[in-house]
Design a protein around this motif. Structure first.
Motif, short mmCIF file in Angstrom:
data_model
loop_
_atom_site.label_atom_id
_atom_site.label_comp_id
_atom_site.label_asym_id
_atom_site.label_seq_id
_atom_site.Cartn_x
_atom_site.Cartn_y
_atom_site.Cartn_z
N THR A 39 0.68 -1.22 -0.21
CA THR A 39 -0.05 0.18 0.14
C THR A 39 0.94 1.24 -0.02
OG1 THR A 39 -1.60 -1.11 1.37
CG2 THR A 39 -1.83 1.35 1.29
N GLU A 40 0.69 1.97 -0.96
CA GLU A 40 1.48 3.46 -0.80
C GLU A 40 0.28 4.51 -0.52
OE1 GLU A 40 2.84 4.14 -4.69
OE2 GLU A 40 3.88 2.26 -4.93
N ILE A 41 0.70 5.25 0.46
CA ILE A 41 -0.03 6.55 0.86
C ILE A 41 0.87 7.73 0.34
CG2 ILE A 41 -1.01 7.68 2.73
CD1 ILE A 41 -1.91 5.25 4.00
N THR A 42 0.16 8.64 -0.42
CA THR A 42 1.12 9.81 -0.75
C THR A 42 0.04 10.97 0.09
OG1 THR A 42 1.96 8.98 -2.75
CG2 THR A 42 1.95 11.32 -2.29
N ILE A 94 -7.34 9.18 8.63
CA ILE A 94 -8.24 10.01 7.86
C ILE A 94 -9.22 10.53 8.51
CG2 ILE A 94 -9.31 10.67 5.79
CD1 ILE A 94 -7.53 8.75 4.21
N SER A 95 -9.34 11.68 9.00
CA SER A 95 -10.49 12.42 9.90
C SER A 95 -11.79 12.20 9.02
CB SER A 95 -10.40 13.64 10.00
OG SER A 95 -11.57 14.15 10.91
N GLY A 96 -12.75 11.40 9.37
CA GLY A 96 -14.06 11.33 8.71
C GLY A 96 -15.02 12.39 8.51
N LYS A 97 -14.79 13.30 9.78
CA LYS A 97 -15.54 14.60 9.74
C LYS A 97 -14.88 15.76 8.87
CE LYS A 97 -16.58 13.49 14.46
NZ LYS A 97 -16.31 14.03 16.01
N SER A 125 -8.77 23.80 8.08
CA SER A 125 -9.38 25.09 8.38
C SER A 125 -9.72 25.71 6.94
CB SER A 125 -8.00 25.86 8.94
OG SER A 125 -7.13 26.18 8.12
N GLU A 126 -9.97 27.07 7.12
CA GLU A 126 -10.22 27.89 5.97
C GLU A 126 -9.25 27.49 4.88
OE1 GLU A 126 -11.34 32.28 4.72
OE2 GLU A 126 -12.20 31.64 6.49
N THR A 127 -7.88 27.60 5.10
CA THR A 127 -6.91 27.48 4.40
C THR A 127 -6.04 26.17 4.57
OG1 THR A 127 -5.49 28.95 5.71
CG2 THR A 127 -6.96 30.04 3.83
N VAL A 128 -6.30 25.36 5.10
CA VAL A 128 -5.26 24.09 5.32
C VAL A 128 -6.06 22.80 5.00
CG1 VAL A 128 -4.08 22.59 6.86
CG2 VAL A 128 -4.16 25.01 7.11
N PHE A 129 -5.40 22.32 3.76
CA PHE A 129 -6.11 21.07 3.32
C PHE A 129 -5.21 19.90 3.45
CE2 PHE A 129 -8.23 24.60 1.51
CZ PHE A 129 -9.58 24.24 1.72
N ARG A 130 -5.77 18.81 3.33
CA ARG A 130 -4.47 17.65 3.20
C ARG A 130 -5.28 16.49 2.14
NH1 ARG A 130 -3.22 13.19 7.53
NH2 ARG A 130 -5.33 12.63 7.31
N ILE A 131 -4.51 16.25 1.00
CA ILE A 131 -4.99 15.12 0.26
C ILE A 131 -4.00 14.01 0.35
CG2 ILE A 131 -3.25 15.75 -1.69
CD1 ILE A 131 -5.36 15.14 -3.66
N THR A 132 -4.83 12.83 0.50
CA THR A 132 -4.26 11.55 0.75
C THR A 132 -4.62 10.56 -0.64
OG1 THR A 132 -4.54 11.60 3.00
CG2 THR A 132 -4.29 9.63 2.41
N LYS A 133 -3.49 10.09 -1.08
CA LYS A 133 -3.64 9.32 -2.22
C LYS A 133 -3.13 7.99 -1.83
CE LYS A 133 -2.65 12.96 -5.58
NZ LYS A 133 -1.96 13.38 -6.97
N ILE A 134 -4.22 7.01 -2.08
CA ILE A 134 -3.88 5.63 -1.79
C ILE A 134 -3.69 4.66 -3.04
CG2 ILE A 134 -4.69 3.55 -0.27
CD1 ILE A 134 -6.04 5.74 1.57
#
Length: 113
Positions: free
Chosen positions: A25-28, A75-78, A98-107
């Motif tokens: 499994t690769e998580i980027t 990964i936060s479900g909420k 937050s308004e300006t902080v995002f996380r992308i998780t590619k699996i």
């Protein structure tokens, strides 16, 4: 995509995840500040590789978890605002912290079937 469709897709993903147990499994993971303009050069990236041992939903905190040998990822479900499957055995989650902080998780699962 509305919230109901998003939730149904995420539930379907986790209901079917057992077929990936034992797979590489690769998580980027990428952190970025503008969801409308996700540019690779403006994103901070991390890559992890492990064999998926199990997954679960942690009620305390509302997180989806992936576990491997000496590896744990949540990964936060909420906080999920987007989910898609861009390819075979490839999945992407976007969380908004937050308004300006995002996380992308590619699996990406290296699945033989």
């Amino acid at each position: 995509m509305n919230t109901t469709e998003l939730n149904l897709q995420i539930i379907a993903f986790f209901e079917d995840i057992e077929k990936y147990y034992g797979c590489k499994t690769e998580i980027t993971e990428g952190l970025f500040s503008d969801v409308a303009d996700l540019v690779a050069n403006n994103t901070t990236w991390n890559l992890s590789e492990f064999d998926l041992i199990r997954s679960a939903y942690r009620n305390n905190g509302g997180c989806f978890m992936f576990e491997g040998n000496k590896m744990y990822y949540e990964i936060s479900g909420k906080k999920i605002i987007d989910f898609k499957q861009p390819g075979r055995n490839k999945f992407e989650f976007i969380e908004q912290y937050s308004e300006t902080v995002f996380r992308i998780t590619k699996i990406r699962f290296h699945y033989k079937y």
